[in-house]
Design an enzyme around this catalytic site. Structure first.
Site, PDB file in Angstrom:
ATOM      1  N   SER A 124       0.842  -1.192   0.000  1.00 44.78           N
ATOM      2  CA  SER A 124       0.000   0.000   0.000  1.00 44.78           C
ATOM      3  C   SER A 124       0.885   1.254   0.000  1.00 44.78           C
ATOM      4  CB  SER A 124      -0.964  -0.040   1.184  1.00 44.78           C
ATOM      5  OG  SER A 124      -1.979   0.925   1.023  1.00 44.78           O
ATOM      6  N   ARG A 154     -12.110   7.028   8.747  1.00 48.01           N
ATOM      7  CA  ARG A 154     -11.543   5.689   8.853  1.00 48.01           C
ATOM      8  C   ARG A 154     -12.531   4.638   8.343  1.00 48.01           C
ATOM      9  NH1 ARG A 154      -7.006   2.816   8.597  1.00 48.01           N
ATOM     10  NH2 ARG A 154      -7.073   0.945   9.883  1.00 48.01           N
ATOM     11  N   ASP A 190      -8.564  -6.432  -4.676  1.00 51.57           N
ATOM     12  CA  ASP A 190      -8.175  -5.144  -4.091  1.00 51.57           C
ATOM     13  C   ASP A 190      -9.063  -4.049  -4.696  1.00 51.57           C
ATOM     14  OD1 ASP A 190      -6.856  -2.766  -3.289  1.00 51.57           O
ATOM     15  OD2 ASP A 190      -4.881  -3.698  -3.410  1.00 51.57           O
ATOM     16  N   HIS A 231      -7.987  -5.169  -0.356  1.00 51.86           N
ATOM     17  CA  HIS A 231      -6.694  -4.497  -0.234  1.00 51.86           C
ATOM     18  C   HIS A 231      -5.893  -5.029   0.955  1.00 51.86           C
ATOM     19  CE1 HIS A 231      -3.800  -1.278  -0.580  1.00 51.86           C
ATOM     20  NE2 HIS A 231      -4.025  -0.896   0.657  1.00 51.86           N
ATOM     21  N   ASP A 232      -6.591  -5.299   2.036  1.00 48.06           N
ATOM     22  CA  ASP A 232      -5.911  -5.770   3.256  1.00 48.06           C
ATOM     23  C   ASP A 232      -5.299  -7.167   3.116  1.00 48.06           C
ATOM     24  OD1 ASP A 232      -6.173  -3.519   4.739  1.00 48.06           O
ATOM     25  OD2 ASP A 232      -7.687  -4.296   6.114  1.00 48.06           O
TER      26      ASP A 232
END
Lengths: 368, 368
Positions: free
Chosen positions: A146, A218, A312, A347-348
């Site tokens: 990232s 967030r 992602d 993505h994680d």
């Protein structure tokens, strides 16, 4: 595995891309393993937006280990019995390196909104000063995902003789408007939160009350870091047992998850730091200073290894494939590897599905 | 094309799925074209979250026509020279039908947080009362996209003999956690905005100051309604000419676009209405009241036409394909059609890329 946490202080100016100057600065960093005699066993690890220098291992009082503990440790892909691993907290980040709440030596006050905008290159430049101070001139590898992957790409282009291997995961050569738009939710929700007080909040007030604006920003990130399919698997349409279906604020389990993770975030992360890091990510462009992205990648001397993740939703696999295609086009096909991991955590995945790519990293590190 | 805007008042109770009762209610609606003698030329149009009864045509003072004007009008796919089109503002919406700011006849005060949660079925049930009051018992078609598509599906299951054709675009049989998560950003940003005053804001204050919380919620929607590829095409990495690259709040063009569209939204949309509509969408599940989704779709008597959009990031094409597969599985393959449009505008394609599916609608309407 031996964890050491240290702070390096630099009393020399850091000239930033913006033209501004940090007269002095500090970097907090951790190391794992032992530096060998000829200093040839260094692996640099770069962290993402909300990450820190605490990449691996566990302190005595910690429930969870460092953020990339699955990858880094004794006998793991980045084997700390063999390598000396360094991870520093990015300049501008909230976990101990110089940031917007640090004291500006010229005014003796906190920088706040007068903190300079940092680029990925600035962050990497500061890290290079750290390695130099430790007598380290070369790295076996630089690894990051990232925003850490942006740093990895930056190493490959701007310090082409530093690392033998550069691994860039779940990242991009330039931040697209989609990712900028997701960051925009955070920027707007922070700046419009009255408790933010235009950047002049009191830290004590925030600790007591939290900052909903940062939590909501967030939340947008948490959604973009996962994937629709993961949400289906993880939550389905489960509804909170305590809540009524026809209550206005009754919640599906996915909403409880978001609340829990978003509202705990302002307790560990400073809102100005978040704004500054969003800006750093938004303006990242590996092609800047050159007419074309090709020209930038022509500088690459290392082996560059790209790992993308199929689901992602923040930095899509085709963004990584663009880099691979450029490397091939400019005649550097022998220096590039590309792997798309069939992932299920969005993505994680670079953080949580390590078992799907750690062997790949071992093979590239050990056999090349 | 003749536009008529009317308000229908119902002084009879509407029994809601929640068990609550609206003692009386109003629906504002528009009609286009002329109802024929045997009332056999009715097409019902259902609107989405931020839509209204103003689906087509242009008032004298309007810069933009109704939201589906590309589809509805003289000589268009839904041809108002031939059909009598009705579009009502959904119960709970902000544009004139009964909503959270309406007066509760039992207390003589605005409902505010005491307004009942409405389901898609409740909204459709109220619409059926409207048609009945106009002497309309059948429709040639019901057409809707997104939340309007949820209503369309509801017609096909709960009023199986009402419409000959039902067109559901860019929608789903049940709202997945991904879409619920996106709505959550709005829910949280509205309720945590101090100007929301826990639902007891003054309308005058909001008109004067706006409600950043609603704007930020809308921003999350705007992102989810478009697509990464559209953002790339539309904005690339263009930066606002007026802004400095190293200004903390300097903006990319995509950020200016989001600001402009998000911050103008609270001027036309009420935050309580937004919260209630998010809830309605979140709890939509065409399979409720039945053991399986199959059992629900067994009730369908009409021709059900599904249109999905390849780059829809809110309700993904596979959600529509699930409905098609169920219809085939339960032996209703001759009643279902499915088309995936190769779109470039994400979820909003059902509004803006009408030229890619209007012929398809004409063929189905006229030749079946």
């Amino acid at each position: 595995m031996k964890i050491e946490t240290k702070v390096a202080k630099f009393n020399e100016p850091l000239y930033l891309e913006s033209g501004r100057i940090l007269e002095s600065y500090e970097l907090i960093y951790e190391t794992y393993g032992e530096l060998n005699e000829d200093k040839s066993n260094v692996i640099v690890v770069c962290h993402a937006l909300a990450g820190s220098h605490h990449a691996a291992g566990r302190y005595a009082d910690e429930a969870k280990p460092g953020w990339w503990d699955k990858l880094i440790g004794d006998g793991k892909a980045i084997d700390t019995r063999k390598y000396f691993v360094i991870c520093s907290n990015n300049l501008g980040s909230t976990f101990g390196s110089t940031n917007a709440l640090s004291i500006d030596p010229t005014t003796k006050k906190e920088y706040r909104l007068k903190f300079p905008i940092l680029t990925i290159s600035d962050i990497v430049k500061a890290q290079m000063k750290l390695y130099k101070s430790l007598g380290i001139e070369k790295a076996k590898a630089v690894v990051g995902g990232s925003m850490g992957g942006m740093q990895a790409l930056c190493y490959s282009i701007e310090f082409p003789n530093f690392a033998e291997h550069v691994f860039a995961l779940a990242t991009t050569a330039y931040t697209r408007p989609w990712a900028i738009a997701i960051n925009k939710i955070a920027i707007e929700s922070i700046r419009h939160d009255p408790a933010f007080k235009d950047g002049f909040y009191s830290k004590d007030d925030l600790e007591a009350q939290g900052l909903p604006g940062l939590a909501i920003g967030r939340m947008a990130g948490l959604i973009a870091y996962l994937s629709p399919e993961l949400f289906n698997k993880k939550f389905g349409r489960d509804y909170a047992r305590t809540d009524g279906l026809y209550e206005l604020f009754g919640r599906f389990e996915v909403e409880r998850y978001l609340e829990y993770n978003a509202y705990s975030f302002p307790k560990i992360f400073d809102p100005l730091s978040y704004l500054y890091i969003c800006k750093t990510m938004n303006i990242f462009d590996a092609g800047r200073n050159e007419d074309t992205l090709e020209n930038s990648f022509k500088k690459v001397n290392c082996k560059l290894h790209l790992i993308s993740f199929s689901d992602d939703m923040l930095f899509f696999p085709d963004e990584m494939e663009e880099i691979r295609d450029i490397m091939i086009k400019i005649g550097k096909g022998d220096q590039i590897t590309y792997k798309m991991v069939e992932s299920e955590s969005g993505h994680d995945s670079f953080l949580v599905e390590v078992e799907k790519f750690d062997e790949h990293i071992i093979n590239l590190l050990e056999n090349n």
